[in-house]
Enzyme design. Sequence first.
Site, PDB file in Angstrom:
ATOM      1  N   ASP A 134       0.837  -1.202   0.000  1.00 17.49           N
ATOM      2  CA  ASP A 134       0.000   0.000   0.000  1.00 17.49           C
ATOM      3  C   ASP A 134       0.877   1.260   0.000  1.00 17.49           C
ATOM      4  O   ASP A 134       0.687   2.185  -0.802  1.00 17.49           O
ATOM      5  CB  ASP A 134      -0.891  -0.036   1.253  1.00 17.49           C
ATOM      6  CG  ASP A 134      -2.052   0.937   1.202  1.00 17.49           C
ATOM      7  OD1 ASP A 134      -2.315   1.513   0.129  1.00 17.49           O
ATOM      8  OD2 ASP A 134      -2.706   1.111   2.252  1.00 17.49           O
ATOM      9  N   GLY A 182       1.085 -10.121   4.379  1.00 20.53           N
ATOM     10  CA  GLY A 182       2.129  -9.357   5.059  1.00 20.53           C
ATOM     11  C   GLY A 182       1.664  -8.963   6.444  1.00 20.53           C
ATOM     12  O   GLY A 182       1.526  -9.800   7.345  1.00 20.53           O
TER      13      GLY A 182
HETATM   14  N1  AR6 Z   1       5.301  -5.237  -4.373  1.00 30.80           N
HETATM   15  C1  AR6 Z   1       4.760  -6.467  -4.275  1.00 30.80           C
HETATM   16  N2  AR6 Z   1       4.491  -7.075  -3.108  1.00 30.80           N
HETATM   17  C2  AR6 Z   1       4.802  -6.395  -1.977  1.00 30.80           C
HETATM   18  C3  AR6 Z   1       5.365  -5.108  -1.979  1.00 30.80           C
HETATM   19  C4  AR6 Z   1       5.616  -4.519  -3.249  1.00 30.80           C
HETATM   20  N3  AR6 Z   1       6.150  -3.305  -3.363  1.00 30.80           N
HETATM   21  N4  AR6 Z   1       5.539  -4.707  -0.689  1.00 30.80           N
HETATM   22  C5  AR6 Z   1       5.115  -5.714   0.095  1.00 30.80           C
HETATM   23  N5  AR6 Z   1       4.680  -6.741  -0.674  1.00 30.80           N
HETATM   24  P1  AR6 Z   1       1.139  -6.099   2.947  1.00 30.80           P
HETATM   25  P2  AR6 Z   1      -1.535  -6.940   3.863  1.00 30.80           P
HETATM   26  C6  AR6 Z   1       4.103  -8.031  -0.287  1.00 30.80           C
HETATM   27  O1  AR6 Z   1       1.650  -6.028   4.351  1.00 30.80           O
HETATM   28  O2  AR6 Z   1      -0.952  -8.132   4.539  1.00 30.80           O
HETATM   29  C7  AR6 Z   1      -0.750  -1.937   4.843  1.00 30.80           C
HETATM   30  O3  AR6 Z   1      -0.279  -1.104   5.862  1.00 30.80           O
HETATM   31  C8  AR6 Z   1       4.332  -8.527   1.122  1.00 30.80           C
HETATM   32  O4  AR6 Z   1       5.584  -9.203   1.209  1.00 30.80           O
HETATM   33  O5  AR6 Z   1       1.534  -5.040   1.994  1.00 30.80           O
HETATM   34  O6  AR6 Z   1      -2.750  -7.127   3.011  1.00 30.80           O
HETATM   35  C9  AR6 Z   1      -2.187  -1.619   4.464  1.00 30.80           C
HETATM   36  O7  AR6 Z   1      -2.442  -0.231   4.553  1.00 30.80           O
HETATM   37  C10 AR6 Z   1       3.162  -9.472   1.292  1.00 30.80           C
HETATM   38  O8  AR6 Z   1       3.466 -10.756   0.720  1.00 30.80           O
HETATM   39  O9  AR6 Z   1      -0.490  -6.163   2.918  1.00 30.80           O
HETATM   40  C11 AR6 Z   1      -2.963  -2.389   5.471  1.00 30.80           C
HETATM   41  O10 AR6 Z   1      -3.049  -1.714   6.693  1.00 30.80           O
HETATM   42  C12 AR6 Z   1       2.049  -8.852   0.466  1.00 30.80           C
HETATM   43  O11 AR6 Z   1       2.691  -7.887  -0.377  1.00 30.80           O
HETATM   44  C13 AR6 Z   1      -2.148  -3.644   5.656  1.00 30.80           C
HETATM   45  O12 AR6 Z   1      -0.807  -3.276   5.337  1.00 30.80           O
HETATM   46  C14 AR6 Z   1       0.977  -8.153   1.284  1.00 30.80           C
HETATM   47  O13 AR6 Z   1       1.595  -7.515   2.392  1.00 30.80           O
HETATM   48  C15 AR6 Z   1      -2.558  -4.738   4.702  1.00 30.80           C
HETATM   49  O14 AR6 Z   1      -1.851  -5.901   5.012  1.00 30.80           O
END
Ligand code: AR6
Length: 174
Positions: free
Chosen positions: A35, A120
């Site tokens: 995000d 994540g």
């Molecule tokens: N590109 C691709 N994947 C990514 C990237 C990127 N740049 N950065 C992280 N990931 P998360 P959630 C992966 O935490 O679990 C936020 O604060 C990461 O390794 O981004 O749905 C939002 O505002 C993981 O496998 O999202 C919400 O509050 C995946 O993306 C909360 O986090 C999702 O990790 C959402 O949590």
Amino acid sequence: MSRITLHLGDITTDGEADVLVNAANSGLLGGGGVDGAIHRAAGPEILPECRAHGGCPTGEVRVTSAGRLPARFIVHAVGPIWHGGERGEPELLASCFERAIAAAAERGGRRVALPAISTGIYRYPLERAAHVALTATARALARHPEVVEARFWLFDERAHATFARVRDDLGLQE
Ligand code: AR6
């Protein structure tokens, strides 16, 4: 036939997708993880659009423009926080992918870049999430053949390998 392809790295570097899916929270105003990366890359001009939506319930999606990113628009999806799996997490996660593909199709999107929503900060176990993500996406692509490619971006080797194994187990072709 539509394809599901797997990519290693940062989703904001995708130059081929015309739609980008974000793993947002229900406030829709940005955060950490993917995000944060998407908001940084898109720039502050998408924030008023996010604010205008007034939030988004878990399992649903909201669409904004893509700011400075090369994609045409962003579908912000709110995945479930993992609480052990008995609070509707699989259905809510499946709903994110189904609604994201449907929202892309409605607006003429053809190539959709997607992250591993909820795996994540929201702590959804990776293998279970991969199963839900790939099954729901394959189902949605069958329903919306105008979307020709779902491009999953996995941020590290472990996530990429897990998605590749689950995709093979499910018999889904690249
Ligand atoms: N590109 C691709 N994947 C990514 C990237 C990127 N740049 N950065 C992280 N990931 P998360 P959630 C992966 O935490 O679990 C936020 O604060 C990461 O390794 O981004 O749905 C939002 O505002 C993981 O496998 O999202 C919400 O509050 C995946 O993306 C909360 O986090 C999702 O990790 C959402 O949590």
